[in-house]
Design a protein around this motif. Structure first.
Motif, PDB file in Angstrom:
ATOM      1  N   ALA B 143       0.823  -1.211   0.000  1.00  0.00           N
ATOM      2  CA  ALA B 143       0.000   0.000   0.000  1.00  0.00           C
ATOM      3  C   ALA B 143       0.853   1.255   0.000  1.00  0.00           C
ATOM      4  CB  ALA B 143      -0.924  -0.007   1.199  1.00  0.00           C
ATOM      5  N   ASP B 144       2.151   1.099   0.162  1.00  0.00           N
ATOM      6  CA  ASP B 144       3.052   2.246   0.168  1.00  0.00           C
ATOM      7  C   ASP B 144       3.030   3.012  -1.142  1.00  0.00           C
ATOM      8  OD1 ASP B 144       3.703   1.632   2.657  1.00  0.00           O
ATOM      9  OD2 ASP B 144       5.768   1.005   2.272  1.00  0.00           O
ATOM     10  N   ILE B 145       2.520   2.399  -2.183  1.00  0.00           N
ATOM     11  CA  ILE B 145       2.488   3.098  -3.468  1.00  0.00           C
ATOM     12  C   ILE B 145       1.724   4.401  -3.367  1.00  0.00           C
ATOM     13  CG2 ILE B 145       2.806   1.111  -4.979  1.00  0.00           C
ATOM     14  CD1 ILE B 145      -0.251   1.111  -5.311  1.00  0.00           C
ATOM     15  N   ASP B 312      -6.096   6.662   2.274  1.00  0.00           N
ATOM     16  CA  ASP B 312      -5.978   5.586   3.252  1.00  0.00           C
ATOM     17  C   ASP B 312      -6.998   4.485   2.938  1.00  0.00           C
ATOM     18  OD1 ASP B 312      -4.990   4.380   5.606  1.00  0.00           O
ATOM     19  OD2 ASP B 312      -6.819   5.003   6.633  1.00  0.00           O
ATOM     20  N   GLN B 313      -8.219   4.932   2.576  1.00  0.00           N
ATOM     21  CA  GLN B 313      -9.248   3.941   2.242  1.00  0.00           C
ATOM     22  C   GLN B 313      -8.907   3.193   0.950  1.00  0.00           C
ATOM     23  OE1 GLN B 313     -12.652   6.459   2.532  1.00  0.00           O
ATOM     24  NE2 GLN B 313     -12.586   6.404   4.759  1.00  0.00           N
ATOM     25  N   PHE B 314      -8.374   3.930  -0.024  1.00  0.00           N
ATOM     26  CA  PHE B 314      -7.944   3.284  -1.270  1.00  0.00           C
ATOM     27  C   PHE B 314      -6.872   2.239  -0.979  1.00  0.00           C
ATOM     28  CE2 PHE B 314      -9.346   7.054  -3.895  1.00  0.00           C
ATOM     29  CZ  PHE B 314     -10.257   6.332  -4.639  1.00  0.00           C
ATOM     30  N   HIS B 318      -6.884  -1.660  -1.646  1.00  0.00           N
ATOM     31  CA  HIS B 318      -5.860  -2.194  -2.533  1.00  0.00           C
ATOM     32  C   HIS B 318      -5.100  -3.343  -1.880  1.00  0.00           C
ATOM     33  CE1 HIS B 318      -1.905  -1.940  -4.724  1.00  0.00           C
ATOM     34  NE2 HIS B 318      -2.765  -2.405  -5.581  1.00  0.00           N
ATOM     35  N   TYR B 319      -4.933  -3.242  -0.562  1.00  0.00           N
ATOM     36  CA  TYR B 319      -4.246  -4.322   0.165  1.00  0.00           C
ATOM     37  C   TYR B 319      -4.971  -5.649  -0.048  1.00  0.00           C
ATOM     38  CZ  TYR B 319      -3.297  -7.449   4.000  1.00  0.00           C
ATOM     39  OH  TYR B 319      -3.028  -8.566   4.728  1.00  0.00           O
TER      40      TYR B 319
END
Lengths: 169, 621
Positions: B143-145, B312-314, B318-319
Motif C-alpha cells: 500500500a506504500d504506493i 488511506d481507504q484506497f 488495494h491491500y
C-alpha cells in the motif's frame, strides 16, 4: 534396562537375511527421500511397518539419506517444475491425474514433491539390486568379521549371553 | 524354483498399524477440531495482520457441516477493537469431491455480525515471537504506493493559521544558510563582467597600435604640405591628402564602433543588474517555504484536507485486492494449454484444467444475514451474497462476485450497496468495486487535527457513489459525495483562529466532493475538488495575504542587503574599466577627427586661388 537391551539385540538379530537388510535399506531411503504428508509417504511407511524388513538397516539408511534429500531440494524443484510446466504434451495426462480420485493426495503438482518422488522411485530399484548383490556376496565374511571382533567375543562368552539365549527361548 | 524377493508380512507390524490407525481415528473425533481451529486461527491471523480467534469449532462429518462460533477478527491498527465479530459461521461442504482432494463448500451462513466491538485483550500479533514475518505484514507494505501521492499533497495549509496568532515576525526564526538564487546570478554576472571588461584593454591597445606614431607623422606631413609655397608643392599632394583623409575617416569610424560595442556591453551588464526581480521573487518564495511560511497561492484545499483519508481507504482496499492476487494462482498458457501456478520461493504448485474444470477449492455461496440488535449497538443489519469464491477462478471460469446490502444503525449508515467483482479468469487481473451509500452521518468526522487546531464536522449528512477499477497495475477510481446540512466544529486555544475559520466556514452548508485516482501504480494522479475546499482556500489566502505582503518586502530587503557587496563589486569593475578605456577611445577618436579636419583645411588651402595669406595651420596637441 536389561529387557530394553535384549529388545534391541533381538531387533538386530531378527529379519537379518540379505534380502530383508536390502529391503530395510530401500525403505529407509524412500522414507527419507519422500516428502511427508503425501500419499506415497504413508503407503511406504505402512509397507515398512507391516513388512519383515530389517529395522536397524532402515534406520541407518534413513539417517544417511535424510540430509542428502534436504540438500537436493533445489534439484528436485527444478526437475519437478520442468515436468509440471515445460512439456505441454504431458499436460493432458497431468490434468487427468489432477482430477482423478486419490491421485491428488500424492501432491504430484508440487514441484519439489514430484521431483523428490520421481528421483526416489527411480533410484530405488537400482539401489535394491546393488545392495542385494553386495550384501549377498559379502554377507558371510561380514558376519565372520563381526563375530571375530572383541565386543562380539566378549558378548558371546559372557553370562549375559546365556541369559539372553534363555529369555529368547 | 522361483526366487522370492519380498520380505514377507510381519504380524506385529499389522497389529502396530491397526493400533496407529485406531489412535488416529480417536484423535480425528476428539482432538482434530482444536487442531483445525488453531490452524485456521494462525493462518487467518497471518492474513489479517492481527489476531483472529475462534470460540469453538465443531465438525459434523455426517451432516457435512462445520460450525464456528464466536469469531473475533482484531483490527491491526487498533488491537483493542475488533474489525468484525461474528456469532456463528456455518459451512456446508460436499463429501464426494474430497475423494479427488477438492474442497467444495456449498454455502456459508454468517449470523450475528458486529463491527468495532471492544476486545477483552489486545489483538496485536507478537511478530517478535514468530520465526518468520507473516507474508500479510509484508503485503501490507504494498500500500506504500500511495505514499508518493500523499507526499505530493503537501502540508496542511491550516497549520499556517497559527502564524496569524503569533504574527509573521521573522526575527526569532532561524535564517537559512542555503544559497540564494540572486547571489548565484550576481556571481555569474560578476564572472561575465570580469571576462568581458578584461578584453576591452587589449582590444583598444590593438586598435591604437602604431596609431599615435602615424598620427604624429601624418600631422607633420599635412603641415608641411599646407605651409609649403605653391611653386614647390608636389603634384601628388592632393592625392596624398585624400588618401590621408580616407584613412583617418576609417580609423575614426572603427574606433567609434569599438566604443559603441563597449558601451552596449556595459549597458547590458547594468541591465542584468537591474533585472534581478525574477530570481529575487523566487528567492523570496523559497525562503518563505524554508521558514515554513505559508503560500497564498491556494486554489482548492480539498486534496490536502480530505486526501489522506481517501487515500488511506484506497490503500486498505488495494491491500485486499493485492492479497487476493497473491493468494490466487497466476494463469499461464504453455503451448496453448492453460495452467495456473503458485510460484513460491522454493517450489511451484501447478494446477491443471481448462476453463470450467473444478479447482481445488470452491465456495459456491456465502450469505450474510444479520439484524440490528438494539442491545448491541455495534451490530450490523446486513445481507450479502458472495458467489464462486475460489483459490483458482481461472479454472472455474466464473468471476467471483460479492453483493452486500447493509445498514449500520450506530453509524447512521443507510442502504450501503456494494458490489465487488474479482475476475482472474482471463490473462489479466481485473477487479471492480462499485457502490453507493444513501446516507451516512458526518457527526464527529475530523477533517484536520493539528496541535493548535481541530477542525471537523459538528453535524452533517452525506451520500456517496463510488466506482473503483483495478486492471493489472492500473487504477481508475472515482468517488463522488454530497454533504448537506453542514455545521463545522472548530476548536483552538487561539480564539483568533476559531473566529477566522468560523467566518470562512459559516456560509458553507452544502458541498459536493469529486475525487479521482487514476493511472498506473508508478504514476498515480490524485485529484479532489469541492466548493468547501475552494471557499476555505479563498478565505485562508485572504487572511494570510496582507501579512505576507509585508513579510515578502522584508525578505526582499534582507536578500538585497545580503548581496549588496557583490552588486557594488560589479559596478566598480564596470566603472573602473570602462572609464579608462572609454577616455582613451574618445581621445583617439577626437584626434582622428582633428587630423581629418586638418587634412580638409590643407586640401582647401591647396585648391584656393586667393592671394590672401592663409590662416596658420593648427599645431599638434
Amino acid at each position: 534396562m536389561t529387557r530394553t537391551l535384549f529388545f534391541f539385540l533381538r531387533l538386530l538379530e531378527r529379519e537379518n537375511s540379505p534380502l530383508q537388510i536390502t529391503w530395510g535399506i530401500c525403505f529407509g531411503f524412500l522414507l527419507a527421500m519422500l516428502p511427508t504428508l503425501t500419499l506415497q509417504f504413508f503407503v511406504i511407511l505402512t509397507l515398512f511397518i507391516i513388512s519383515r524388513a530389517h529395522f536397524p538397516s532402515a534406520i541407518l539408511s534413513f539417517l544417511i539419506t535424510l540430509p542428502l534429500s534436504f540438500g537436493l531440494q533445489v534439484f528436485f524443484h527444478h526437475i519437478g517444475a520442468a515436468l509440471l510446466t515445460i512439456y505441454p504434451s504431458i499436460f493432458s495426462i497431468l490434468e487427468w491425474l489432477y482430477n482423478a480420485p486419490i491421485v491428488p493426495y500424492t501432491r504430484f503438482n508440487h514441484s519439489v514433491v514430484l521431483g523428490a518422488s520421481l528421483t526416489a522411485f527411480g533410484i530405488v530399484p537400482l539401489l535394491f539390486w546393488i545392495c542385494h548383490r553386495m550384501i549377498q556376496r559379502k554377507y558371510d565374511s561380514i558376519v565372520e568379521w563381526l563375530l571375530d571382533t572383541r565386543i562380539s567375543r566378549t558378548w558371546l562368552n559372557s553370562d549375559l549371553k546365556l541369559i539372553y539365549d534363555r529369555s529368547s527361548k | 524354483m522361483k526366487r522370492a524377493y519380498l520380505p514377507g508380512i510381519r504380524k506385529e507390524g499389522v497389529y502396530a498399524l491397526v493400533a496407529i490407525l485406531s489412535v488416529a481415528l480417536v484423535y480425528f473425533f476428539t482432538g482434530l477440531e482444536n487442531q483445525i481451529s488453531s490452524v485456521i486461527e494462525r493462518k487467518a491471523s497471518e492474513l489479517n495482520g492481527a489476531n483472529v480467534e475462534i470460540g469453538n469449532l465443531q465438525i459434523k462429518l455426517f451432516q457435512r457441516s462445520i460450525v464456528l462460533n464466536k469469531i473475533q477478527i482484531a483490527q491491526h491498527t487498533s488491537p483493542m477493537l475488533n474489525l468484525l465479530e461474528i456469532d456463528r459461521i456455518a459451512l456446508h461442504f460436499e463429501l464426494t469431491p474430497l475423494w479427488r482432494k477438492k474442497v467444495v463448500i456449498d454455502s456459508v451462513d454468517i449470523k450475528g455480525l458486529q463491527y468495532g466491538t471492544q476486545r477483552q485483550h489486545s489483538g496485536s500479533m507478537d511478530t517478535t515471537q514468530l520465526e518468520w514475518v507473516p507474508t500479510s505484514l509484508l503485503d501490507r507494505m504494498s500500500a506504500d504506493i500511495y505514499r508518493g501521492v500523499l507526499g505530493k499533497l503537501g502540508e496542511n495549509p491550516l497549520k499556517s493559521l497559527e502564524l496569524l496568532t503569533t504574527g509573521m515576525d521573522l526575527s526569532n526564526r532561524k535564517k537559512t544558510d542555503a544559497p540564494l538564487e540572486v547571489s548565484e546570478v550576481l556571481k555569474t554576472i560578476l564572472r561575465q563582467t570580469d571576462q568581458t571588461t578584461l578584453k576591452w584593454k587589449p582590444e583598444i591597445e590593438q586598435a591604437l597600435n602604431h596609431l599615435d606614431d602615424r598620427h604624429r607623422n601624418d600631422w607633420a606631413k599635412l603641415k608641411d604640405i599646407g605651409n609649403s609655397p605653391r611653386q614647390t608643392r608636389n603634384s601628388r599632394a592632393p592625392a596624398e591628402i585624400n588618401s590621408l583623409r580616407h584613412y583617418w575617416q576609417e580609423q575614426s569610424a572603427r574606433l567609434e564602433t569599438l566604443l559603441q560595442k563597449q558601451t552596449q556591453e556595459s549597458d547590458l551588464i547594468l541591465a542584468q543588474l537591474k533585472a534581478l526581480s525574477e530570481p529575487l521573487q523566487r528567492d523570496v518564495r523559497a525562503l518563505r517555504k524554508r521558514l515554513n511560511l505559508p503560500s497564498t497561492e491556494l486554489s482548492d484545499l480539498t486534496a490536502s484536507l480530505l486526501g489522506n483519508r481517501l487515500l488511506d481507504q484506497f490503500s486498505r482496499l488495494h491491500y485486499y485486492i493485492d492479497l487476493s492476487r497473491r493468494r490466487m494462482p497466476k494463469l499461464t498458457r504453455t503451448g496453448g494449454f492453460p495452467i495456473s501456478a503458485h510460484y513460491l520461493s522454493n517450489a511451484t504448485i501447478v494446477h491443471y484444467g481448462h476453463s470450467q474444470s473444478t479447482p481445488m477449492f470452491i465456495l459456491r455461496q456465502l450469505t450474510v444475514e444479520s439484524k440490528h440488535d438494539p442491545l448491541r449497538p455495534r451490530s450490523i443489519e446486513a445481507s450479502g451474497e458472495l458467489r464462486y469464491l475460489t483459490s483458482d477462478p481461472s479454472m472455474l471460469g466464473y468471476p467471483t462476485t460479492l453483493q452486500i446490502q447493509a445498514d449500520i444503525a450506530s453509524a447512521n449508515l443507510k442502504n450501503l450497496n456494494l458490489t465487488v467483482m474479482i475476475n482472474h479468469t482471463g490473462d489479466h487481473f481485473h477487479e471492480e468495486v462499485t457502490g453507493s451509500v444513501d446516507q451516512f452521518s458526518l457527526t464527529g468526522y475530523r477533517i484536520s487535527n493539528l496541535n493548535d487546531l481541530s477542525l471537523g464536522f459538528a453535524q452533517g449528512i452525506g451520500s456517496s457513489t463510488f466506482h473503483i477499477k483495478f486492471l493489472d497495475e492500473v487504477i481508475d477510481a472515482t468517488v463522488d459525495a454530497t454533504f448537506d446540512q453542514l455545521e463545522f466544529a472548530v476548536n483552538s486555544r487561539y480564539k483568533q483562529i476559531e473566529s477566522i475559520l468560523q467566518d470562512i466556514l459559516q456560509s458553507i452548508k452544502h458541498t459536493t466532493l469529486k475525487s479521482s485516482l487514476k493511472g498506473p501504480f508508478t504514476e498515480l494522479s490524485f485529484n479532489a475538488n469541492s466548493q468547501m475546499g475552494k471557499d476555505l482556500a479563498k478565505g485562508l489566502s485572504r487572511e494570510l495575504h496582507h501579512q505576507l505582503v509585508a513579510v515578502d518586502s522584508n525578505l526582499e530587503k534582507e536578500i538585497l542587503d545580503s548581496v549588496e557587496p557583490q552588486r557594488l563589486e560589479i559596478l566598480r569593475l564596470v566603472e573602473d574599466r570602462i572609464s579608462d578605456s572609454r577616455n582613451t577611445l574618445k581621445d583617439s577618436i577626437r584626434r582622428s577627427k582633428d587630423l581629418n579636419d586638418l587634412a580638409s583645411q590643407v586640401r582647401d588651402r591647396l585648391s584656393s586661388v586667393s592671394s590672401q595669406p592663409a590662416q596658420p595651420l593648427p599645431s599638434l596637441n
